[in-house]
Design a protein around this motif. Structure first.
Motif, PDB file in Angstrom:
ATOM      1  N   THR A  16       0.809  -1.219   0.000  1.00  0.00           N
ATOM      2  CA  THR A  16       0.000   0.000   0.000  1.00  0.00           C
ATOM      3  C   THR A  16       0.841   1.267   0.000  1.00  0.00           C
ATOM      4  N   ARG A  17       0.196   2.392  -0.317  1.00  0.00           N
ATOM      5  CA  ARG A  17       0.881   3.681  -0.403  1.00  0.00           C
ATOM      6  C   ARG A  17       0.414   4.667   0.650  1.00  0.00           C
ATOM      7  N   ALA A  18      -0.644   4.326   1.413  1.00  0.00           N
ATOM      8  CA  ALA A  18      -1.144   5.201   2.473  1.00  0.00           C
ATOM      9  C   ALA A  18      -2.111   4.420   3.348  1.00  0.00           C
ATOM     10  N   VAL A  19      -2.417   4.983   4.517  1.00  0.00           N
ATOM     11  CA  VAL A  19      -3.340   4.377   5.475  1.00  0.00           C
ATOM     12  C   VAL A  19      -4.464   5.372   5.728  1.00  0.00           C
ATOM     13  N   LEU A  20      -5.692   4.863   5.878  1.00  0.00           N
ATOM     14  CA  LEU A  20      -6.805   5.759   6.188  1.00  0.00           C
ATOM     15  C   LEU A  20      -7.863   5.046   6.996  1.00  0.00           C
ATOM     16  N   ASP A  21      -8.713   5.844   7.630  1.00  0.00           N
ATOM     17  CA  ASP A  21      -9.831   5.360   8.427  1.00  0.00           C
ATOM     18  C   ASP A  21     -11.089   5.511   7.581  1.00  0.00           C
ATOM     19  N   LEU A  22     -11.665   4.401   7.140  1.00  0.00           N
ATOM     20  CA  LEU A  22     -12.856   4.435   6.292  1.00  0.00           C
ATOM     21  C   LEU A  22     -14.025   5.098   7.007  1.00  0.00           C
ATOM     22  N   SER A  23     -14.159   4.871   8.311  1.00  0.00           N
ATOM     23  CA  SER A  23     -15.259   5.461   9.076  1.00  0.00           C
ATOM     24  C   SER A  23     -15.219   6.979   9.028  1.00  0.00           C
ATOM     25  N   GLU A  24     -14.029   7.533   8.922  1.00  0.00           N
ATOM     26  CA  GLU A  24     -13.859   8.988   8.831  1.00  0.00           C
ATOM     27  C   GLU A  24     -14.089   9.472   7.402  1.00  0.00           C
ATOM     28  N   VAL A  25     -13.494   8.804   6.434  1.00  0.00           N
ATOM     29  CA  VAL A  25     -13.525   9.252   5.035  1.00  0.00           C
ATOM     30  C   VAL A  25     -14.941   9.276   4.474  1.00  0.00           C
ATOM     31  N   VAL A  39     -19.662   5.717   0.605  1.00  0.00           N
ATOM     32  CA  VAL A  39     -18.446   4.955   0.374  1.00  0.00           C
ATOM     33  C   VAL A  39     -17.723   5.457  -0.880  1.00  0.00           C
ATOM     34  N   LEU A  40     -18.439   6.105  -1.782  1.00  0.00           N
ATOM     35  CA  LEU A  40     -17.811   6.629  -2.994  1.00  0.00           C
ATOM     36  C   LEU A  40     -16.743   7.675  -2.681  1.00  0.00           C
ATOM     37  N   LEU A 114      -3.913   9.480   5.576  1.00  0.00           N
ATOM     38  CA  LEU A 114      -4.862  10.371   4.927  1.00  0.00           C
ATOM     39  C   LEU A 114      -5.990  10.631   5.911  1.00  0.00           C
ATOM     40  N   SER A 115      -5.967  11.820   6.528  1.00  0.00           N
ATOM     41  CA  SER A 115      -6.937  12.126   7.571  1.00  0.00           C
ATOM     42  C   SER A 115      -6.995  13.625   7.811  1.00  0.00           C
ATOM     43  N   ARG A 116      -8.148  14.079   8.258  1.00  0.00           N
ATOM     44  CA  ARG A 116      -8.284  15.476   8.678  1.00  0.00           C
ATOM     45  C   ARG A 116      -8.018  15.635  10.168  1.00  0.00           C
ATOM     46  N   GLN A 117      -7.896  14.540  10.872  1.00  0.00           N
ATOM     47  CA  GLN A 117      -7.614  14.595  12.309  1.00  0.00           C
ATOM     48  C   GLN A 117      -6.201  15.102  12.548  1.00  0.00           C
ATOM     49  N   GLY A 118      -6.026  15.771  13.649  1.00  0.00           N
ATOM     50  CA  GLY A 118      -4.683  16.218  14.015  1.00  0.00           C
ATOM     51  C   GLY A 118      -3.915  15.186  14.813  1.00  0.00           C
ATOM     52  N   PHE A 119      -4.621  14.208  15.381  1.00  0.00           N
ATOM     53  CA  PHE A 119      -4.016  13.158  16.205  1.00  0.00           C
ATOM     54  C   PHE A 119      -3.176  13.750  17.338  1.00  0.00           C
ATOM     55  N   ASP A 120      -3.630  14.860  17.892  1.00  0.00           N
ATOM     56  CA  ASP A 120      -2.880  15.550  18.946  1.00  0.00           C
ATOM     57  C   ASP A 120      -2.600  14.662  20.151  1.00  0.00           C
ATOM     58  N   ARG A 121      -3.548  13.822  20.524  1.00  0.00           N
ATOM     59  CA  ARG A 121      -3.347  13.010  21.731  1.00  0.00           C
ATOM     60  C   ARG A 121      -2.296  11.917  21.540  1.00  0.00           C
ATOM     61  N   TRP A 122      -1.885  11.662  20.304  1.00  0.00           N
ATOM     62  CA  TRP A 122      -0.870  10.637  20.039  1.00  0.00           C
ATOM     63  C   TRP A 122       0.471  11.221  19.586  1.00  0.00           C
ATOM     64  N   ARG A 123       0.638  12.525  19.650  1.00  0.00           N
ATOM     65  CA  ARG A 123       1.885  13.154  19.192  1.00  0.00           C
ATOM     66  C   ARG A 123       3.103  12.688  19.992  1.00  0.00           C
ATOM     67  N   ASP A 124       2.942  12.465  21.279  1.00  0.00           N
ATOM     68  CA  ASP A 124       4.072  12.002  22.094  1.00  0.00           C
ATOM     69  C   ASP A 124       4.483  10.580  21.710  1.00  0.00           C
ATOM     70  N   ARG A 125       3.515   9.743  21.426  1.00  0.00           N
ATOM     71  CA  ARG A 125       3.799   8.343  21.072  1.00  0.00           C
ATOM     72  C   ARG A 125       4.349   8.211  19.653  1.00  0.00           C
ATOM     73  N   TYR A 126       3.831   9.027  18.735  1.00  0.00           N
ATOM     74  CA  TYR A 126       4.257   8.995  17.330  1.00  0.00           C
ATOM     75  C   TYR A 126       4.863  10.351  16.979  1.00  0.00           C
ATOM     76  N   GLY A 127       6.125  10.508  17.292  1.00  0.00           N
ATOM     77  CA  GLY A 127       6.817  11.788  17.107  1.00  0.00           C
ATOM     78  C   GLY A 127       6.868  12.260  15.669  1.00  0.00           C
TER      79      GLY A 127
END
Length: 180
Positions: A16-25, A39-40, A114-127
């Motif tokens: 694959t070339r990217a990861v995404l959350d289908l529930s969000e997209v 789903v389109l 590929l996401s619009r989320q900022g993932f702020d709560r995981w910034r420390d874990r995923y630098g």
């Protein structure tokens, strides 16, 4: 159309070339101005990734929350297709919101998210979320469909009015032996 999308799904991070959350997209209603969930929109985001990478038929790693399989905002056909994708192993289905799993797969495989989320709560874990430009791309409305813009920590996921600056664009010729 859903069959064309299906051919671009994989749960093999090596392919694959990217990861995404289908529930969000599926909820990015601004991409097409349509229903609450569709789903389109996944196809629109995958096409945007292909344009962003200047590649055809780019596969993506898709993670979805189990609740999406029975989401009343999707049509019965869309729910059936998402269930089939899950049964065929094309989509990874989790009991809870897949935010952390999306980041985990992206980190292990070195893929963009590929996401619009900022993932702020995981910034420390995923630098790499704030340190590696281009690893977090937000699907937004672009000219002729969806487009991907890099997410900058602390800023909304939207392009500037008037579009990106000229030098920020990645220029490529589709011909392999192009002299430019």
């Amino acid at each position: 159309m859903l069959d064309a999308i299906e051919r671009r799904l994989s749960t093999d991070p090596v392919l694959t070339r990217a990861v995404l959350d289908l529930s969000e997209v599926v909820r990015y209603a601004d991409l097409d101005g349509g229903r609450t969930a569709s789903v389109l929109r996944l196809g629109m985001v995958i096409d945007a990734l292909g344009r962003h990478l200047s590649e055809d038929n780019v596969p993506v790693y898709v993670v979805a929350e189990r609740a999406l399989l029975s989401d009343p905002d999707l049509t019965s056909n869309e729910r059936m297709v998402v269930r089939r994708w899950a049964d065929d192993g094309l989509v990874e289905v989790l009991a809870a919101a897949p935010g952390d799993r999306v980041l985990e797969v992206a980190e292990l495989a070195g893929l963009p998210v590929l996401s619009r989320q900022g993932f702020d709560r995981w910034r420390d874990r995923y630098g790499w979320l704030g340190a590696e430009p281009g690893r977090l791309l937000a699907p937004v409305v672009g000219h002729g469909g969806a487009a991907l813009v890099p997410r900058v920590p602390g800023r909304p996921a939207a392009p500037r009015p008037g579009g990106p600056p000229l030098l920020a664009r990645l220029w490529r010729c589709p011909e392999a032996d192009c002299p430019s």
